[in-house]
Design an enzyme around this catalytic site. Structure first.
Site, short mmCIF file in Angstrom:
data_model
loop_
_atom_site.label_atom_id
_atom_site.label_comp_id
_atom_site.label_asym_id
_atom_site.label_seq_id
_atom_site.Cartn_x
_atom_site.Cartn_y
_atom_site.Cartn_z
CB THR A 31 4.47 1.22 -5.47
OG1 THR A 31 3.80 0.20 -6.21
CG2 THR A 31 4.07 1.07 -4.01
CG ASP A 32 0.72 0.56 -9.38
OD1 ASP A 32 1.48 -0.14 -8.68
OD2 ASP A 32 0.41 0.26 -10.54
CD GLU A 33 2.66 -3.88 -5.75
OE1 GLU A 33 2.35 -4.60 -4.77
OE2 GLU A 33 3.60 -4.14 -6.52
CE1 TYR A 44 7.33 -2.07 -2.20
CE2 TYR A 44 5.57 -2.85 -3.62
CZ TYR A 44 6.60 -1.97 -3.37
OH TYR A 44 6.90 -0.99 -4.29
CE LYS A 68 7.54 2.77 -1.69
NZ LYS A 68 8.82 3.54 -1.64
#
Length: 356
Positions: A132-134, A158, A162
């Site tokens: 993810t870009d997060e 989260y 990741k």
């Protein structure tokens, strides 16, 4: 054959369906079927010998070893993850277990399995990790979009889980020579998304004449990627990506959350008008999420330059297809809205108030 983990979830199931719509290579689908995993999404594949489904946990090393030895896949495409930020705030332990321990288990199983292949099989094998870009943190209004070289600055349980999994994947390549690929995608939307995420939640609530909760001032910005475009990007990375490399996948669609909500309302006003008036009357501002990142943006030039991928959908075309899918599949929506789902929504939003 390829092994897909999390292939009954939103992105994984769309990938499985897209893959088998244009490819006869079988898929071994390993999914634990937690709340967001839904076999009904894959009902069209019932009886299809190209789709082998196994309900199981990616943290179960013995199971993973047995599946690899029995089915001998040429690649692992790893979607399985806990992915909802709000749930990670309420219960971070599940995210550490699935996203960190689960990825570690898969990497170790893949390393042992690949070691037993002949030279050609070892060269051809790939481990594709979907992230993810997060993991990159939050951007200011004038900051450049996330490139693959951006420093990791995760801000939620989260995104931290990741980020940890991304680092494990990188380390297994550099230390053990495992031929890994990583993709970091922006916010996916489209058919078959569990209605805890913004777009399906707004559609489902609006159709039920329920409040449309918008965090804070609604000006948090995300890049939006139609899920079928993401699936196409994953296929390109699996086929032609360079082992050890990371590819950012985005839709070139930066939108504020409140603009997304107004767009959904306008489409529903057109496609399923409500007698009391515009669905926008249901918008309510609620207390913001703790640590809510302000802006994400993806620089997807590397995957376009090296692999020739660009999104086929504009946001306007993709969101219309999405809203129409939910209108056409009311039974699917009803079936996934279990008691556990309703309890989660009540718990998450009740404490935030209805706002104004």
């Amino acid at each position: 054959m390829i092994l897909v983990t999390g292939g009954a979830g939103f992105i994984g199931a769309n990938f499985v369906l897209d893959w088998l719509a244009g490819n006869d290579e079988p898929i071994l689908n390993l999914d634990l079927l937690t709340y967001a995993g839904n076999l009904e999404t894959l009902a069209s594949l019932s009886g299809d010998p190209r789709h082998v489904f196994v309900q199981g946990d990616i943290c179960d090393r013995a199971l993973v070893d047995r599946l690899l030895a029995t089915h001998r896949p040429r690649a692992i495409v790893h979607f399985a993850a806990e992915s909802h930020v709000d749930r990670s705030i309420h219960g971070p332990g599940d995210f550490v277990r699935t996203n960190v321990e689960g990825t570690f288990t898969l990497l170790e199983a893949a390393r042992a399995y690949r070691a037993g292949l002949d030279a050609a099989g070892q060269d051809a094998f790939r481990f594709l990790h979907i992230s993810t870009d997060e993991v990159y943190g939050s951007l200011g209004a004038g900051d450049p979009a996330f490139a693959e070289t951006k420093t990791y600055e995760p801000n939620s349980p989260y995104s931290a889980s990741k980020a940890a999994s991304d680092h494990l994947v990188r380390a297994w390549h550099h230390t053990y020579g495992l031929p890994v690929l990583t993709t970091n995608c922006s916010n996916n939307y489209g058919p078959r998304q569990f209605p805890e995420k913004l777009i399906p939640l707004m559609i489902v609530n609006a159709l039920a004449d329920k409040p449309l909760p918008v965090y804070g001032d609604g000006l948090n910005v995300r890049d939006w990627l139609y899920v079928s475009d993401h699936c196409a990007a994953i296929r390109e990375v699996l086929a032609r990506g360079t082992p050890g490399e990371t590819y950012n996948v985005g839709g070139w669609n930066e939108k504020a959350n409140i603009d997304i909500v107004h767009t959904v309302c306008a489409l529903l006003d057109e496609l399923r008008p409500s007698a009391p008036g515009s669905h926008a009357r249901l918008i309510r501002y609620v207390a913001d999420r703790p640590g809510h990142d302000r802006r994400y943006a993806i620089d997807a030039r590397k995957i376009e330059r090296e692999l020739g991928w660009r999104p086929a959908e504009t946001f306007e075309s993709g969101i219309r297809k999405t809203v129409q899918w939910y209108l056409d599949n009311s039974q699917w929506v009803a079936d996934v809205q279990s008691g556990a789902y309703r309890e989660w929504v009540a718990a998450n939003y009740a404490a935030r108030g209805q706002g104004t």
